[in-house]
Design a protein around this motif. Structure first.
Motif, PDB file in Angstrom:
ATOM      1  N   ALA A  12       0.715  -1.291   0.083  1.00  0.00           N
ATOM      2  CA  ALA A  12      -0.061  -0.040   0.047  1.00  0.00           C
ATOM      3  C   ALA A  12       0.932   1.258   0.084  1.00  0.00           C
ATOM      4  CB  ALA A  12      -1.012  -0.025   1.150  1.00  0.00           C
ATOM      5  N   PHE A  13       1.926   1.192   0.712  1.00  0.00           N
ATOM      6  CA  PHE A  13       2.799   2.439   0.777  1.00  0.00           C
ATOM      7  C   PHE A  13       3.606   2.630  -0.491  1.00  0.00           C
ATOM      8  CE2 PHE A  13       7.205   4.234   1.570  1.00  0.00           C
ATOM      9  CZ  PHE A  13       6.860   5.506   1.964  1.00  0.00           C
ATOM     10  N   TRP A  14       3.859   1.458  -1.058  1.00  0.00           N
ATOM     11  CA  TRP A  14       4.629   1.779  -2.499  1.00  0.00           C
ATOM     12  C   TRP A  14       3.804   2.156  -3.436  1.00  0.00           C
ATOM     13  CZ3 TRP A  14       4.183  -1.529  -7.062  1.00  0.00           C
ATOM     14  CH2 TRP A  14       4.823  -1.387  -8.114  1.00  0.00           C
ATOM     15  N   LEU A  15       2.322   1.597  -3.549  1.00  0.00           N
ATOM     16  CA  LEU A  15       1.406   2.264  -4.297  1.00  0.00           C
ATOM     17  C   LEU A  15       1.173   3.684  -4.267  1.00  0.00           C
ATOM     18  CD1 LEU A  15      -0.974  -0.971  -4.640  1.00  0.00           C
ATOM     19  CD2 LEU A  15       0.620  -0.127  -6.370  1.00  0.00           C
ATOM     20  N   PHE A  16       0.975   4.030  -3.113  1.00  0.00           N
ATOM     21  CA  PHE A  16       0.813   5.339  -2.600  1.00  0.00           C
ATOM     22  C   PHE A  16       1.830   6.278  -2.921  1.00  0.00           C
ATOM     23  CE2 PHE A  16       1.229   8.953   0.035  1.00  0.00           C
ATOM     24  CZ  PHE A  16       0.263   9.729   0.000  1.00  0.00           C
ATOM     25  N   SER A  17       3.181   6.038  -2.573  1.00  0.00           N
ATOM     26  CA  SER A  17       4.174   6.650  -3.075  1.00  0.00           C
ATOM     27  C   SER A  17       4.173   6.758  -4.703  1.00  0.00           C
ATOM     28  CB  SER A  17       5.407   5.912  -2.770  1.00  0.00           C
ATOM     29  OG  SER A  17       5.457   5.943  -1.349  1.00  0.00           O
ATOM     30  N   LEU A  18       3.954   5.836  -5.716  1.00  0.00           N
ATOM     31  CA  LEU A  18       4.120   5.757  -7.088  1.00  0.00           C
ATOM     32  C   LEU A  18       2.949   6.455  -7.529  1.00  0.00           C
ATOM     33  CD1 LEU A  18       5.631   4.627  -9.447  1.00  0.00           C
ATOM     34  CD2 LEU A  18       3.830   2.715  -9.514  1.00  0.00           C
ATOM     35  N   PHE A  19       1.623   6.150  -7.090  1.00  0.00           N
ATOM     36  CA  PHE A  19       0.725   7.329  -7.391  1.00  0.00           C
ATOM     37  C   PHE A  19       0.944   8.680  -7.190  1.00  0.00           C
ATOM     38  CE2 PHE A  19      -3.550   9.362  -6.676  1.00  0.00           C
ATOM     39  CZ  PHE A  19      -4.108   8.944  -8.165  1.00  0.00           C
ATOM     40  N   GLU A  28       6.525  20.695  -9.890  1.00  0.00           N
ATOM     41  CA  GLU A  28       6.327  20.832  -8.269  1.00  0.00           C
ATOM     42  C   GLU A  28       7.396  20.064  -7.771  1.00  0.00           C
ATOM     43  OE1 GLU A  28       2.527  20.956  -6.754  1.00  0.00           O
ATOM     44  OE2 GLU A  28       1.741  22.241  -8.203  1.00  0.00           O
ATOM     45  N   VAL A  29       8.015  19.077  -8.651  1.00  0.00           N
ATOM     46  CA  VAL A  29       8.715  17.960  -7.968  1.00  0.00           C
ATOM     47  C   VAL A  29      10.162  18.681  -7.697  1.00  0.00           C
ATOM     48  CG1 VAL A  29      10.237  15.750  -8.706  1.00  0.00           C
ATOM     49  CG2 VAL A  29       7.626  16.222  -9.429  1.00  0.00           C
ATOM     50  N   ARG A  30      10.738  18.098  -6.419  1.00  0.00           N
ATOM     51  CA  ARG A  30      11.841  18.618  -5.953  1.00  0.00           C
ATOM     52  C   ARG A  30      12.958  17.749  -6.374  1.00  0.00           C
ATOM     53  NH1 ARG A  30      11.869  19.936  -0.048  1.00  0.00           N
ATOM     54  NH2 ARG A  30      10.721  17.879  -0.002  1.00  0.00           N
ATOM     55  N   ASN A  31      14.376  18.288  -6.427  1.00  0.00           N
ATOM     56  CA  ASN A  31      15.655  17.747  -6.342  1.00  0.00           C
ATOM     57  C   ASN A  31      15.979  17.052  -7.580  1.00  0.00           C
ATOM     58  OD1 ASN A  31      16.340  18.642  -3.868  1.00  0.00           O
ATOM     59  ND2 ASN A  31      14.949  17.070  -2.669  1.00  0.00           N
ATOM     60  N   VAL A  32      15.267  16.113  -8.168  1.00  0.00           N
ATOM     61  CA  VAL A  32      15.476  15.289  -9.647  1.00  0.00           C
ATOM     62  C   VAL A  32      14.160  15.359 -10.315  1.00  0.00           C
ATOM     63  CG1 VAL A  32      17.510  13.947  -8.210  1.00  0.00           C
ATOM     64  CG2 VAL A  32      15.079  13.025  -8.244  1.00  0.00           C
ATOM     65  N   PRO A  33      14.694  15.019 -11.595  1.00  0.00           N
ATOM     66  CA  PRO A  33      13.281  15.067 -12.558  1.00  0.00           C
ATOM     67  C   PRO A  33      12.302  13.888 -12.071  1.00  0.00           C
ATOM     68  CG  PRO A  33      15.417  15.096 -13.544  1.00  0.00           C
ATOM     69  CD  PRO A  33      15.829  14.889 -12.335  1.00  0.00           C
ATOM     70  N   LYS A  34      11.011  14.328 -12.808  1.00  0.00           N
ATOM     71  CA  LYS A  34       9.897  13.246 -12.210  1.00  0.00           C
ATOM     72  C   LYS A  34      10.203  11.988 -12.884  1.00  0.00           C
ATOM     73  CE  LYS A  34       4.909  13.037 -12.939  1.00  0.00           C
ATOM     74  NZ  LYS A  34       3.792  13.778 -13.141  1.00  0.00           N
ATOM     75  N   ALA A  35      10.600  11.830 -13.886  1.00  0.00           N
ATOM     76  CA  ALA A  35      11.007  10.534 -14.397  1.00  0.00           C
ATOM     77  C   ALA A  35      11.867   9.601 -13.569  1.00  0.00           C
ATOM     78  CB  ALA A  35      11.433  10.486 -15.908  1.00  0.00           C
ATOM     79  N   LEU A  36      12.902  10.308 -12.997  1.00  0.00           N
ATOM     80  CA  LEU A  36      13.892   9.612 -12.183  1.00  0.00           C
ATOM     81  C   LEU A  36      13.309   9.212 -10.824  1.00  0.00           C
ATOM     82  CD1 LEU A  36      16.724   8.661 -11.614  1.00  0.00           C
ATOM     83  CD2 LEU A  36      17.351  10.902 -11.034  1.00  0.00           C
ATOM     84  N   TRP A  37      12.399  10.138 -10.378  1.00  0.00           N
ATOM     85  CA  TRP A  37      11.476   9.767  -9.121  1.00  0.00           C
ATOM     86  C   TRP A  37      10.661   8.464  -9.335  1.00  0.00           C
ATOM     87  CZ3 TRP A  37      13.101  10.726  -4.707  1.00  0.00           C
ATOM     88  CH2 TRP A  37      13.522  11.995  -4.290  1.00  0.00           C
ATOM     89  N   ILE A  38      10.158   8.493 -10.295  1.00  0.00           N
ATOM     90  CA  ILE A  38       9.268   7.336 -10.927  1.00  0.00           C
ATOM     91  C   ILE A  38      10.119   6.097 -10.813  1.00  0.00           C
ATOM     92  CG2 ILE A  38       8.007   6.259 -12.440  1.00  0.00           C
ATOM     93  CD1 ILE A  38       6.896   8.992 -13.275  1.00  0.00           C
ATOM     94  N   LEU A  39      11.498   5.908 -11.480  1.00  0.00           N
ATOM     95  CA  LEU A  39      12.429   4.978 -11.422  1.00  0.00           C
ATOM     96  C   LEU A  39      12.975   4.568 -10.149  1.00  0.00           C
ATOM     97  CD1 LEU A  39      14.608   5.712 -14.576  1.00  0.00           C
ATOM     98  CD2 LEU A  39      12.953   3.649 -14.255  1.00  0.00           C
ATOM     99  N   MET A  50      10.245   6.258   0.813  1.00  0.00           N
ATOM    100  CA  MET A  50      10.283   7.263   1.891  1.00  0.00           C
ATOM    101  C   MET A  50      11.101   8.366   1.418  1.00  0.00           C
ATOM    102  SD  MET A  50      11.147   4.385   5.115  1.00  0.00           S
ATOM    103  CE  MET A  50      12.725   4.125   4.553  1.00  0.00           C
ATOM    104  N   VAL A  51      12.170   8.277   0.612  1.00  0.00           N
ATOM    105  CA  VAL A  51      13.027   9.239   0.063  1.00  0.00           C
ATOM    106  C   VAL A  51      12.163  10.201  -0.513  1.00  0.00           C
ATOM    107  CG1 VAL A  51      14.989   9.932  -1.556  1.00  0.00           C
ATOM    108  CG2 VAL A  51      15.259   7.933   0.109  1.00  0.00           C
ATOM    109  N   TRP A  52      11.227   9.553  -1.440  1.00  0.00           N
ATOM    110  CA  TRP A  52      10.256  10.550  -2.277  1.00  0.00           C
ATOM    111  C   TRP A  52       9.649  11.383  -1.192  1.00  0.00           C
ATOM    112  CZ3 TRP A  52       8.578  13.402  -5.952  1.00  0.00           C
ATOM    113  CH2 TRP A  52       7.342  13.695  -6.091  1.00  0.00           C
ATOM    114  N   MET A  53       9.164  10.740  -0.315  1.00  0.00           N
ATOM    115  CA  MET A  53       8.091  11.590   0.733  1.00  0.00           C
ATOM    116  C   MET A  53       9.145  12.585   1.579  1.00  0.00           C
ATOM    117  SD  MET A  53       5.184  10.507   0.700  1.00  0.00           S
ATOM    118  CE  MET A  53       4.474   9.172  -0.108  1.00  0.00           C
ATOM    119  N   ALA A  54      10.278  12.343   1.709  1.00  0.00           N
ATOM    120  CA  ALA A  54      11.215  13.401   2.435  1.00  0.00           C
ATOM    121  C   ALA A  54      11.906  14.442   1.561  1.00  0.00           C
ATOM    122  CB  ALA A  54      12.164  12.501   3.289  1.00  0.00           C
ATOM    123  N   ARG A  55      12.217  14.083   0.511  1.00  0.00           N
ATOM    124  CA  ARG A  55      12.831  14.915  -0.401  1.00  0.00           C
ATOM    125  C   ARG A  55      12.352  15.348  -1.904  1.00  0.00           C
ATOM    126  NH1 ARG A  55      16.437  17.596   1.816  1.00  0.00           N
ATOM    127  NH2 ARG A  55      17.832  17.475   0.172  1.00  0.00           N
ATOM    128  N   GLY A  56      11.489  14.625  -2.208  1.00  0.00           N
ATOM    129  CA  GLY A  56      11.044  14.963  -3.458  1.00  0.00           C
ATOM    130  C   GLY A  56       9.441  15.486  -3.762  1.00  0.00           C
TER     131      GLY A  56
END
Length: 97
Positions: A12-19, A28-39, A50-56
């Motif tokens: 559930a956490f993984w799906l929530f983060s990905l969504f 509005e995405v921070r630090n790195v491009p959105k495509a890299l965050w998806i990967l 967890m890194v997405w929630m804290a830094r992206g």
């Protein structure tokens, strides 16, 4: 049974983060491009989320607390008509002190 619940919670956490990454606007995405965050979130499920929630994730917009001057609150000098009148009088040289 506990393992199944932990697994479902991680899924559930993984799906929530990905969504969340996918639906966040690109600007509005921070630090790195959105495509890299998806990967990152796809390839490293728990840590990536967890890194997405804290830094992206975009920062929440904070609104200033509206404070209206009440009867006992001091006013700024530029809000006081008597002060402005006195200041203009002194600037013209009409000061009788």
């Amino acid at each position: 049974m506990a393992g199944v619940l932990i697994g479902l919670a991680l899924l559930a956490f993984w799906l929530f983060s990905l969504f969340d990454v996918v639906t966040t606007p690109e600007d509005e995405v921070r630090n790195v491009p959105k495509a890299l965050w998806i990967l990152i979130v796809i390839l490293i499920p728990l840590l990536g989320g967890m890194v997405w929630m804290a830094r992206g994730r975009p920062r929440a917009q904070r609104q200033a607390w509206p404070v209206t001057p009440g009867p006992g609150m001091p006013k700024g000098p530029d809000d006081d008509p008597d002060f402005l009148r006195d200041l203009e009088r002194r600037m013209r040289g009409d000061d009788v002190s």
